[in-house]
Design an enzyme around this catalytic site. Structure first.
Site, PDB file in Angstrom:
ATOM      1  CE1 TYR A  50      -4.253  -1.386  -0.095  1.00 43.15           C
ATOM      2  CE2 TYR A  50      -3.560  -2.735   1.763  1.00 43.15           C
ATOM      3  CZ  TYR A  50      -4.479  -2.434   0.759  1.00 43.15           C
ATOM      4  OH  TYR A  50      -5.612  -3.208   0.623  1.00 43.15           O
ATOM      5  CG  ASN A 113     -12.761  -2.301   1.806  1.00 44.01           C
ATOM      6  OD1 ASN A 113     -11.843  -3.059   2.132  1.00 44.01           O
ATOM      7  ND2 ASN A 113     -12.601  -1.331   0.928  1.00 44.01           N
ATOM      8  CD  GLU A 127      -2.623  -3.674  -6.609  1.00 46.89           C
ATOM      9  OE1 GLU A 127      -2.797  -2.494  -6.267  1.00 46.89           O
ATOM     10  OE2 GLU A 127      -3.558  -4.509  -6.698  1.00 46.89           O
TER      11      GLU A 127
HETATM   12  P1  CMP Z   1      -8.443  -1.009  -0.965  1.00 45.32           P
HETATM   13  O1  CMP Z   1      -9.155  -1.218  -2.243  1.00 45.32           O
HETATM   14  O2  CMP Z   1      -7.757  -2.176  -0.352  1.00 45.32           O
HETATM   15  O3  CMP Z   1      -7.361   0.146  -1.177  1.00 45.32           O
HETATM   16  C1  CMP Z   1      -6.951   1.032  -0.152  1.00 45.32           C
HETATM   17  C2  CMP Z   1      -7.748   0.836   1.094  1.00 45.32           C
HETATM   18  O4  CMP Z   1      -7.688   1.889   2.029  1.00 45.32           O
HETATM   19  C3  CMP Z   1      -9.212   0.750   0.750  1.00 45.32           C
HETATM   20  O5  CMP Z   1      -9.491  -0.453   0.105  1.00 45.32           O
HETATM   21  C4  CMP Z   1      -9.879   0.942   2.089  1.00 45.32           C
HETATM   22  O6  CMP Z   1     -10.094  -0.277   2.771  1.00 45.32           O
HETATM   23  C5  CMP Z   1      -8.853   1.761   2.824  1.00 45.32           C
HETATM   24  N1  CMP Z   1      -9.407   3.074   3.087  1.00 45.32           N
HETATM   25  C6  CMP Z   1      -9.755   4.010   2.197  1.00 45.32           C
HETATM   26  N2  CMP Z   1     -10.244   5.089   2.822  1.00 45.32           N
HETATM   27  C7  CMP Z   1     -10.208   4.818   4.139  1.00 45.32           C
HETATM   28  C8  CMP Z   1     -10.593   5.535   5.290  1.00 45.32           C
HETATM   29  N3  CMP Z   1     -11.107   6.757   5.196  1.00 45.32           N
HETATM   30  N4  CMP Z   1     -10.411   4.941   6.485  1.00 45.32           N
HETATM   31  C9  CMP Z   1      -9.870   3.699   6.567  1.00 45.32           C
HETATM   32  N5  CMP Z   1      -9.489   2.967   5.496  1.00 45.32           N
HETATM   33  C10 CMP Z   1      -9.667   3.528   4.301  1.00 45.32           C
END
Ligand code: CMP
Length: 138
Positions: A50, A113, A127
């Protein structure tokens, strides 16, 4: 065009026994598993994966969460797989995700999520190579 993209089933989903249902969702909608590995990410691995989000206020929380339990790393293959995977996942925030999408069905919050998917063909290449040697993709 046949593409391959990276999908991660996140710790909130593996812990709630949703792994099989999520994989079935991809398979039922035309994506094929081309590589798969269950693992618990180290902080270093999650931070590297990330890295583009390093300056974001939620970076520490994101890394903590991604290391908090097992994840399932998958290469998903199919026609237009990058966009198809993103459609099947739904919006990052489950409150905004369309009906029937994985995040609408299973995600608990924007952080927890349930799934990650590459956001472009270029991200998919980067990735996938982060987790899988090219020779391990079927
Ligand atoms: P992902 O698709 O894995 O890519 C980056 C991740 O950051 C995203 O899914 C979310 O799970 C996480 N993310 C994005 N915005 C927020 C937030 N405001 N608070 C916590 N996690 C976040």
């Amino acid at each position: 065009m046949t593409e391959t993209t990276l999908s991660i089933i996140k710790p909130d989903a593996t812990k709630r026994n949703l792994t099989g249902r999520i994989i079935a969702h991809f398979e039922e909608h035309g994506l094929q598993v081309a590589a798969m590995k269950m693992t618990q990410l180290s902080r270093r691995e999650a931070e590297g994966f990330y890295a583009e989000h390093k300056a974001r206020p939620f970076f520490g929380e994101l890394v903590d969460f991604m290391c908090s339990g097992p994840v399932v790393l998958m290469a998903l293959k199919g026609e237009g797989a990058v966009m198809k995977n993103r459609e099947l996942m739904g919006a990052t925030n489950p409150a905004e995700a369309a009906e029937g999408t994985i995040r609408k069905l299973y995600a608990r919050s924007i952080g927890e999520n349930s799934v990650h998917g590459s956001d472009s063909a270029e991200s998919a290449r980067r990735e996938l190579s982060y987790f899988f040697p090219a020779t391990d993709l079927y």
